[in-house]
Design an enzyme around this catalytic site. Structure first.
Site, PDB file in Angstrom:
ATOM      1  N   GLU A 203      -9.250  -9.640   4.377  1.00  0.00           N
ATOM      2  CA  GLU A 203      -9.548  -8.258   3.995  1.00  0.00           C
ATOM      3  C   GLU A 203     -10.914  -8.124   3.344  1.00  0.00           C
ATOM      4  O   GLU A 203     -11.226  -8.834   2.374  1.00  0.00           O
ATOM      5  CB  GLU A 203      -8.473  -7.700   3.060  1.00  0.00           C
ATOM      6  CG  GLU A 203      -8.761  -6.258   2.645  1.00  0.00           C
ATOM      7  CD  GLU A 203      -7.591  -5.541   2.016  1.00  0.00           C
ATOM      8  OE1 GLU A 203      -7.761  -4.366   1.652  1.00  0.00           O
ATOM      9  OE2 GLU A 203      -6.513  -6.146   1.892  1.00  0.00           O
TER      10      GLU A 203
ATOM     11  N   SER B 162       0.825  -1.212   0.000  1.00  0.00           N
ATOM     12  CA  SER B 162       0.000   0.000   0.000  1.00  0.00           C
ATOM     13  C   SER B 162       0.857   1.259   0.000  1.00  0.00           C
ATOM     14  O   SER B 162       0.368   2.343  -0.342  1.00  0.00           O
ATOM     15  CB  SER B 162      -0.932   0.015   1.216  1.00  0.00           C
ATOM     16  OG  SER B 162      -0.196  -0.087   2.422  1.00  0.00           O
TER      17      SER B 162
ATOM     18  N   GLU C  12      -0.421 -12.708  -1.410  1.00  0.00           N
ATOM     19  CA  GLU C  12      -1.866 -12.618  -1.598  1.00  0.00           C
ATOM     20  C   GLU C  12      -2.403 -13.812  -2.374  1.00  0.00           C
ATOM     21  O   GLU C  12      -1.787 -14.278  -3.332  1.00  0.00           O
ATOM     22  CB  GLU C  12      -2.216 -11.336  -2.363  1.00  0.00           C
ATOM     23  CG  GLU C  12      -1.930 -10.059  -1.593  1.00  0.00           C
ATOM     24  CD  GLU C  12      -2.347  -8.813  -2.348  1.00  0.00           C
ATOM     25  OE1 GLU C  12      -2.041  -7.715  -1.857  1.00  0.00           O
ATOM     26  OE2 GLU C  12      -2.985  -8.935  -3.416  1.00  0.00           O
TER      27      GLU C  12
END
Length: 268
Positions: A182, A45, A115
């Protein structure tokens, strides 16, 4: 005392919530560590909050290494986990081992985060763990898949919920020491948390995960727009803007330092 992945598992067993935040530089990392944050994620991020990219995708491994090295200088106790950037691990387990190995060799990160939960990634997680690299998983909304899935909440149908649950269970079986959940429904996150023996760290996944993480820029109100699941505890963007405007106004009005006593004698 430096925190390790083993502590996170112990805390899950004890029912002690895990507190995590992101960092991208020395200043933020040192504040988080001094505040007693358990886990500091150097998340991709930072591509958006620190480097101004519209997504996380442009970030390189070299970028990550640079920022992890800055963060490690500010952390004495927090567990440092680093994201592996887009396409540094998806191509093959061998590429993932090389990327993660390089990152851990030249930084003080203790683990990497990947991920997804598709079969090829599960093989990669297993191979990384086999060579001694701790891995944190990440399911639900996965920002590196934004062009395929978007930023919307995941797990909105029974089939999608089952898929996310299966991915989480498979990541645990592959050797992940913890999993980020998430932007998924609260009930699904609670179910996954109950079924796993490893900790779950939620972001936009309700209150029933084993821990919580936020992007620190969102927590502080530094970002122009706020994710729907991220409360801002400050409006630091506004506070900084006000301070800068006041400074600029004082300089332009020749009021800057006028209230300070003269420190030098006038030149003769």
């Amino acid at each position: 005392m430096p925190i390790t992945p083993r502590h996170l598992r112990q805390w899950k067993q004890q029912g002690r919530p895990i507190v995590a935040l992101t960092a991208w530089d020395f200043a933020i990392a040192s504040i988080l560590d001094e505040a007693g944050i358990d886990l500091v994620l150097v998340g991709d991020s930072l591509a958006m909050v620190a480097l101004g990219h519209p997504t996380t995708l442009p970030l390189s491994l070299e970028d990550m290494i640079h920022h992890v090295q800055a963060v490690q200088r500010g952390c004495r106790n927090a567990l440092i986990v680093s994201d592996l950037p887009f396409l540094s691990y998806q191509t093959s387990p061998e590429d993932a081992i090389l990327a993660a190995g390089q990152l851990l060799k030249v930084t003080e990160a203790q683990a990497v985060k990947l991920e997804g939960g598709y079969p090829r990634l599960l093989e990669t997680v297993q191979r990384l763990v086999e060579v001694g690299i701790p891995v944190m998983g990440h399911v639900g909304l996965t920002p590196q898949s934004v062009r395929q899935l978007g930023y919307r909440q995941q797990g909105q149908t029974p089939e999608a919920q089952q898929q996310i649950l299966d991915q989480a269970l498979a990541l645990e079986a592959a050797g992940a020491f913890a999993i980020v959940l998430e932007h998924i429904p609260d009930r699904l996150a609670a179910m996954i948390t109950a079924k796993l023996s490893i900790p779950t760290i939620g972001i936009g996944a309700g209150p029933n995960c084993d821990g919580q993480i936020l992007v620190t820029a969102d927590l502080l109100g530094l970002t122009p727009s706020q994710p729907p699941f991220a409360p801002a505890y400050l409006n630091l963007r506004q506070a900084i803007g006000s301070a800068v405007q006041r400074y600029a106004r004082e300089v332009r009005d020749r009021q800057f330092l006028q209230s300070q006593p003269a420190e030098q004698e006038p030149l003769s």
